[in-house]
Design an enzyme around this catalytic site. Structure first.
Site, mmCIF file in Angstrom:
data_model
loop_
_atom_site.group_PDB
_atom_site.id
_atom_site.type_symbol
_atom_site.label_atom_id
_atom_site.label_comp_id
_atom_site.label_asym_id
_atom_site.label_seq_id
_atom_site.Cartn_x
_atom_site.Cartn_y
_atom_site.Cartn_z
ATOM 1 C CG ASN A 168 -1.918 -1.142 1.158
ATOM 2 O OD1 ASN A 168 -2.885 -1.069 0.402
ATOM 3 N ND2 ASN A 168 -1.650 -2.211 1.895
ATOM 4 C CD GLU A 169 4.729 1.621 -2.691
ATOM 5 O OE1 GLU A 169 5.030 2.323 -1.710
ATOM 6 O OE2 GLU A 169 5.535 0.827 -3.218
ATOM 7 N N PRO A 170 2.127 5.261 -0.822
ATOM 8 C CG PRO A 170 3.889 6.748 -0.428
ATOM 9 C CD PRO A 170 3.599 5.345 -0.892
#
Ligand code: F6R
Length: 638
Positions: A168-170
């Site tokens: 879950n990236e920025p």
């Protein structure tokens, strides 16, 4: 016996007004991993007792490896069965075959599933082979399956430097579920050494969502090493924000973040404890506080006032010391005493306040260098001084460094050598050339290729030390076996590595050992090389010659000591800086297009110059003399 879980203090996490997630700090990742494995084992056993399934969410990456090792060893000793365990892995690269060496499927089997009695049907890992058009349904099914098992009892997490949990990236939404995502550039860069270059790192991945993770009844996030320190601080002390997806864990009721001391180093209570609470003012903490204040206010130490101390949470320090004047002078002197142009000790001088002993005037010195260029990059100037000041200097290259030589470089040397040979003895080179010209990404180098890559680095380091005027017999190539896997992933430290190191120390009987002191990088070559030295020194501790042996640690190419940690600062003249630069430039295979560059794309000579210049400027800013450059060392007391 599985030990009590010592860190479980959920609900009691308001240690400081800054921290918003319960966290525990351990001296190193091994101790911490043992406790984490114990918590998981205790949960599995409790569920077994109740006749229930234990649903574990699992992570990959370097952080959980030791936890899995512990779980495997608990299983092997007969203490733990996985018969009631169902697992759901966080993520998988996309697209990705299960057989691929870098697939998370491969990772989980290699580190855990192949060694325990889990029912293969109970293992769930997002499938990187699902066609794109079926992916949405696949993700919904993955979520449903977790739900059908009653949700996750436990979720193990690592954290990426982007603040990602799972992948879950920025930008990830707190309501997100399992889905396909695009990997952040930083994440791909971090993975690039595993994939032999950024261009081979997949651009996408399938990951459980933030909401999937948040529903787990218990979450443990692991972070080791200096590289994670900033993001850990943002996660624990910052605002909840999708810019740092891990910060959503502030809203989870049962999360613990497990840290080693390096990963915790940016937390306020560690970095500036006087801003948090009453401190026990040890001499070391006073040094740290005053040098911090001087930097913070951009004021030389001798100019700090009572008000400066009081305004910055240090009134109790003033109370202990009487006045800022006394304290300033004390710290200034301490700083001044770290500086020496005589790293091997100054003969015929009073050494009471010098970092090194005057005697013996001529010392035997052993410099350990993890790779064949760390010596000149990190302590080239000091190396040169030790030679010039007449010490008996030896250098030991701990690993061949062959992994970091590009195929192009090896091909160039092989073609030169092959063409040079007039008779037909050059079959080995032919084999190397054939292999390299048909090599596929990810192929492991054949031994001949590894040999030539290692020789390239050997010759480069010989060039560099000859430039310093040191003779070849003072150079020792250890080729420690842990490194020689032909893969980026190295073996753990073994007995042979320690023995080789021990033998060299016994042979040279050094008065000084210099070693790369990258203390908490959990899987890096430097850390393993340092552990080999620590083990060897421990084993030799009772030998007579070791009573005269001091160990100095330098920092690798990436980082410098905090000024409050420096115990010996060796100033370099402009001439020495140039000579050091030239020595670094002998390492041509590491000059252009270095394989493991990290984020800093500048060449090593530039980085080394800048780092040494910055240390000099820092001393200047603290109110000491303005030197051209400084190399810094910390003493290791064994
Ligand atoms: C792995 C995963 C990632 C990693 C993170 C840290 O399954 O989901 O979030 O935990 O990238 O990786 P390491 O531990 O290699 O630093």
């Amino acid at each position: 016996m599985i030990q009590e879980i010592e860190y479980k203090q959920v609900g009691k996490f308001e240690k400081t007004k800054f921290e918003k997630i319960h966290n525990e700090i351990f001296p190193d990742s091994s101790i911490a991993s043992k406790l984490v494995a114990n918590e998981i084992a205790a949960l599995i056993k409790q569920k077994q007792k109740e006749g229930n399934t234990c649903v574990l969410g699992l992570a990959t990456g370097s952080s959980p490896i030791k936890v899995y090792e512990e779980l495997v060893s608990l299983h092997r000793s007969g203490e733990l069965s996985f018969s009631n365990v169902v697992t759901f892995n966080l993520d998988e690269y996309y697209p990705m075959d299960t057989e691929h060496q870098q697939s998370y499927y491969h990772f989980m089997h290699q580190h855990l599933f192949d060694h325990v009695d889990i029912n293969p049907e109970n293992v769930n890992i997002p499938d990187g082979t699902i066609p794109v058009e079926e992916m949405d349904q696949y993700c919904i099914d993955y979520e449903m399956k977790i739900k059908q098992y009653g949700g996750l009892d436990f979720q193990l997490l690592g954290i990426g430097r982007t603040g990602h949990i799972g992948f879950n990236e920025p930008g990830s939404h707190p309501n997100s579920g399992t889905r396909i995502i695009t990997l952040d550039h930083v994440t791909r860069t971090d993975a690039s050494s595993d994939f032999n270059g950024l261009e081979h790192v997949p651009k996408k991945a399938v990951t459980m969502g933030i909401s999937t993770i948040m529903k787990s009844r218990r979450v443990l996030l692991l972070a080791w090493g200096h590289k994670k320190a900033t993001v850990v601080q943002q996660t624990i002390e910052g605002e909840v924000s999708s810019n740092i997806p891990a910060s959503f864990l502030q809203q989870h009721k049962n999360t613990t973040i497990i840290l080693d001391s390096e990963a915790a180093s940016e937390l306020t209570r560690i970095k500036t404890p006087w801003l948090v609470d009453q401190c026990i003012w040890t001499e070391q903490l006073k040094f740290k506080a005053v040098t911090w204040l001087s930097q913070e206010l951009n004021k030389p130490v001798l100019k700090l006032t009572d008000k400066d101390y009081n305004d910055n949470g240090m009134s109790s320090l003033l109370a202990v010391e009487g006045s800022s004047y006394n304290l300033n002078i004390k710290i200034f002197n301490k700083l001044q005493h770290t500086i020496t142009g005589w790293p091997g000790g100054k003969p015929n001088a009073d050494d009471t306040n010098r970092p090194e002993r005057a005697l013996p005037a001529k010392k035997r010195v052993l410099i350990f260098s993890p790779h064949p260029d760390d010596d000149v990059i990190s302590m080239g100037g000091t190396f040169l001084r030790l030679i010039d000041q007449g010490h008996d200097v030896h250098v030991a290259y701990q690993t061949s460094g062959n992994i970091a030589v590009t195929d192009d470089e090896a091909l160039k040397f092989s073609e030169v050598a092959y063409n040079f040979q007039t008779n037909n003895k050059g079959n080995n080179f032919k084999k190397v050339i054939e292999f390299l010209t048909s090599k596929n990404p990810g192929d492991i180098d054949i031994p001949e290729v590894r040999l030539i890559k290692g020789l390239i680095r050997r010759m480069e380091s010989l060039g560099a030390i000859r430039h310093f005027g040191l003779s070849d017999e003072k150079v020792h190539f250890l080729d420690l076996p842990f490194y020689e896997t032909g893969k980026i992933k190295k073996n753990p430290l073994g007995e042979k590595d320690v023995k080789i190191t021990e033998n060299l120390i016994s042979k040279i009987r050094p008065h000084q050992i210099y070693a790369a002191g990258d203390l908490a990088d959990p899987h890096g070559t430097h850390k393993v090389c340092l552990d080999a030295i620590f083990e060897a020194v421990k084993n030799l501790k009772n030998k007579d010659f070791m009573k005269d042996c001091w160990v100095w640690l330098y920092r690798g190419a990436w980082q410098e000591w905090d000024v409050s940690e420096i115990e010996m600062a060796v100033p370099l003249s402009p001439h020495e800086v140039n000579k050091k630069t030239n020595a670094i430039l002998y390492h041509q295979s590491q000059k252009d297009r270095v394989m493991f560059q990290g984020e800093d794309s500048r060449e090593f000579w530039l980085r080394a110059r800048e780092r040494n210049r910055n240390t000099a400027m820092l001393y200047d800013q603290l109110g000491l003399a303005d030197y051209e450059a400084i190399e810094a060392f910390k003493k290791y007391n064994f």
